[in-house]
Design a protein around this motif. Structure first.
Motif, PDB file in Angstrom:
ATOM      1  N   GLN A   1      -9.245  -3.209   8.985  1.00 14.93           N
ATOM      2  CA  GLN A   1      -9.328  -1.827   8.526  1.00 14.93           C
ATOM      3  C   GLN A   1      -8.182  -1.548   7.561  1.00 14.93           C
ATOM      4  OE1 GLN A   1      -9.087   1.028  11.684  1.00 14.93           O
ATOM      5  NE2 GLN A   1      -9.439   2.781  10.357  1.00 14.93           N
ATOM      6  N   VAL A   2      -8.543  -1.078   6.386  1.00 15.71           N
ATOM      7  CA  VAL A   2      -7.538  -0.790   5.374  1.00 15.71           C
ATOM      8  C   VAL A   2      -6.920   0.573   5.665  1.00 15.71           C
ATOM      9  CG1 VAL A   2      -7.113  -0.423   2.934  1.00 15.71           C
ATOM     10  CG2 VAL A   2      -8.759  -2.159   3.666  1.00 15.71           C
ATOM     11  N   GLN A   3      -5.610   0.616   5.669  1.00 19.87           N
ATOM     12  CA  GLN A   3      -4.903   1.866   5.944  1.00 19.87           C
ATOM     13  C   GLN A   3      -3.705   2.010   5.017  1.00 19.87           C
ATOM     14  OE1 GLN A   3      -4.000   1.605  10.198  1.00 19.87           O
ATOM     15  NE2 GLN A   3      -5.653   3.047  10.615  1.00 19.87           N
ATOM     16  N   VAL A   4      -3.414   3.246   4.689  1.00 18.12           N
ATOM     17  CA  VAL A   4      -2.202   3.608   3.960  1.00 18.12           C
ATOM     18  C   VAL A   4      -1.560   4.744   4.736  1.00 18.12           C
ATOM     19  CG1 VAL A   4      -1.225   4.436   1.789  1.00 18.12           C
ATOM     20  CG2 VAL A   4      -3.256   2.954   1.768  1.00 18.12           C
ATOM     21  N   ALA A   5      -0.292   4.602   5.047  1.00 14.20           N
ATOM     22  CA  ALA A   5       0.379   5.604   5.876  1.00 14.20           C
ATOM     23  C   ALA A   5       1.711   5.997   5.267  1.00 14.20           C
ATOM     24  CB  ALA A   5       0.581   5.063   7.291  1.00 14.20           C
ATOM     25  N   GLU A   6       1.935   7.305   5.213  1.00 14.72           N
ATOM     26  CA  GLU A   6       3.220   7.827   4.752  1.00 14.72           C
ATOM     27  C   GLU A   6       4.034   8.317   5.941  1.00 14.72           C
ATOM     28  OE1 GLU A   6      -0.023   9.539   1.947  1.00 14.72           O
ATOM     29  OE2 GLU A   6       0.369   9.470   4.106  1.00 14.72           O
ATOM     30  N   SER A   7       5.334   8.364   5.737  1.00 17.95           N
ATOM     31  CA  SER A   7       6.235   8.959   6.724  1.00 17.95           C
ATOM     32  C   SER A   7       7.473   9.483   6.005  1.00 17.95           C
ATOM     33  CB  SER A   7       6.641   7.932   7.791  1.00 17.95           C
ATOM     34  OG  SER A   7       7.316   6.841   7.199  1.00 17.95           O
ATOM     35  N   GLY A   8       8.212  10.336   6.696  1.00 17.22           N
ATOM     36  CA  GLY A   8       9.492  10.782   6.151  1.00 17.22           C
ATOM     37  C   GLY A   8       9.516  12.190   5.603  1.00 17.22           C
ATOM     38  N   GLY A   9       8.415  12.898   5.653  1.00 14.35           N
ATOM     39  CA  GLY A   9       8.430  14.274   5.182  1.00 14.35           C
ATOM     40  C   GLY A   9       9.218  15.162   6.120  1.00 14.35           C
ATOM     41  N   CYS A  22       6.029   4.479   2.583  1.00 18.34           N
ATOM     42  CA  CYS A  22       4.592   4.196   2.525  1.00 18.34           C
ATOM     43  C   CYS A  22       4.362   2.761   2.964  1.00 18.34           C
ATOM     44  CB  CYS A  22       4.083   4.396   1.100  1.00 18.34           C
ATOM     45  SG  CYS A  22       2.363   3.956   0.844  1.00 18.34           S
ATOM     46  N   ALA A  23       3.334   2.573   3.758  1.00 18.65           N
ATOM     47  CA  ALA A  23       2.982   1.233   4.197  1.00 18.65           C
ATOM     48  C   ALA A  23       1.478   1.044   4.092  1.00 18.65           C
ATOM     49  CB  ALA A  23       3.446   0.997   5.629  1.00 18.65           C
ATOM     50  N   GLY A  24       1.082  -0.042   3.455  1.00 18.82           N
ATOM     51  CA  GLY A  24      -0.323  -0.394   3.363  1.00 18.82           C
ATOM     52  C   GLY A  24      -0.626  -1.559   4.282  1.00 18.82           C
ATOM     53  N   SER A  25      -1.831  -1.568   4.824  1.00 23.22           N
ATOM     54  CA  SER A  25      -2.234  -2.653   5.707  1.00 23.22           C
ATOM     55  C   SER A  25      -3.732  -2.875   5.599  1.00 23.22           C
ATOM     56  CB  SER A  25      -1.844  -2.335   7.166  1.00 23.22           C
ATOM     57  OG  SER A  25      -2.498  -1.166   7.614  1.00 23.22           O
ATOM     58  N   GLY A  26      -4.190  -4.039   6.019  1.00 24.71           N
ATOM     59  CA  GLY A  26      -5.606  -4.342   6.035  1.00 24.71           C
ATOM     60  C   GLY A  26      -6.105  -5.070   4.810  1.00 24.71           C
ATOM     61  N   THR A  27      -5.328  -5.080   3.762  1.00 25.21           N
ATOM     62  CA  THR A  27      -5.626  -5.838   2.562  1.00 25.21           C
ATOM     63  C   THR A  27      -4.316  -6.020   1.807  1.00 25.21           C
ATOM     64  OG1 THR A  27      -7.092  -6.021   0.638  1.00 25.21           O
ATOM     65  CG2 THR A  27      -6.116  -3.868   1.053  1.00 25.21           C
ATOM     66  N   ARG A  28      -4.341  -6.798   0.756  1.00 24.52           N
ATOM     67  CA  ARG A  28      -3.142  -6.996  -0.041  1.00 24.52           C
ATOM     68  C   ARG A  28      -3.163  -6.042  -1.226  1.00 24.52           C
ATOM     69  NH1 ARG A  28       0.818  -7.771  -0.003  1.00 24.52           N
ATOM     70  NH2 ARG A  28       1.550  -9.601  -1.152  1.00 24.52           N
ATOM     71  N   PHE A  29      -2.068  -5.326  -1.397  1.00 25.79           N
ATOM     72  CA  PHE A  29      -1.995  -4.309  -2.437  1.00 25.79           C
ATOM     73  C   PHE A  29      -1.123  -4.725  -3.620  1.00 25.79           C
ATOM     74  CE2 PHE A  29      -4.239  -0.954  -0.367  1.00 25.79           C
ATOM     75  CZ  PHE A  29      -4.006  -1.108   0.998  1.00 25.79           C
ATOM     76  N   ALA A  30      -0.686  -5.967  -3.623  1.00 22.23           N
ATOM     77  CA  ALA A  30       0.301  -6.392  -4.616  1.00 22.23           C
ATOM     78  C   ALA A  30      -0.152  -6.163  -6.059  1.00 22.23           C
ATOM     79  CB  ALA A  30       0.656  -7.860  -4.416  1.00 22.23           C
ATOM     80  N   MET A  31      -1.435  -6.339  -6.326  1.00 17.25           N
ATOM     81  CA  MET A  31      -1.921  -6.227  -7.700  1.00 17.25           C
ATOM     82  C   MET A  31      -2.198  -4.788  -8.123  1.00 17.25           C
ATOM     83  SD  MET A  31      -1.652  -9.225  -8.679  1.00 17.25           S
ATOM     84  CE  MET A  31      -2.370  -9.014 -10.297  1.00 17.25           C
ATOM     85  N   TYR A  32      -2.071  -3.860  -7.198  1.00 16.67           N
ATOM     86  CA  TYR A  32      -2.328  -2.459  -7.501  1.00 16.67           C
ATOM     87  C   TYR A  32      -1.023  -1.746  -7.831  1.00 16.67           C
ATOM     88  CZ  TYR A  32      -6.852  -3.095  -5.164  1.00 16.67           C
ATOM     89  OH  TYR A  32      -8.103  -3.528  -4.800  1.00 16.67           O
TER      90      TYR A  32
END
Length: 115
Positions: A1-9, A22-32
């Protein structure tokens, strides 16, 4: 499952600082590209800062010199360091990979700047 999560507000007085993560998971985001958008009540979502694979960064004029975007390509994480915050920075901040038409968005984190 692809997820993007923010924190720190949170809430801060004018002139203060916050660091969003910000943390992304479930796929590789390096090229984005990794981007931070924000949306204030009654306003359109706007691009605040972006960083691409090469490390080149881009900032909205309103935050240039106050905000710094960074990312860890290997771990699909990143940060937005926000200094000298102003009341007009109050908004929900969203982390995004790939740009405004991408499906990769976080849920958003509230930043409130008020005395």
């Amino acid at each position: 499952q692809v997820q993007v999560a923010e924190s720190g507000g949170g809430s801060v007085q004018p002139g203060g600082s916050l660091r969003l993560s910000c943390a992304g998971s479930g796929t590789r985001f390096a090229m984005y590209s990794m981007n931070w958008y924000r949306q204030a009540p009654g306003k359109q979502r706007e691009l605040v800062a972006s960083i691409v694979l090469s490390g080149r960064t881009n900032y909205a004029n309103s935050v240039e010199g106050r905000f710094t975007i960074s990312r860890d390509i290997a771990n699909d994480t990143g940060n937005l360091q926000m200094n000298n915050l102003k009341p007009e920075d109050t908004a929900v901040y969203y982390c995004n990979f790939g740009g405004i038409h991408s499906p990769y968005w976080g849920q958003g984190t509230q930043v409130t700047v008020s005395s």
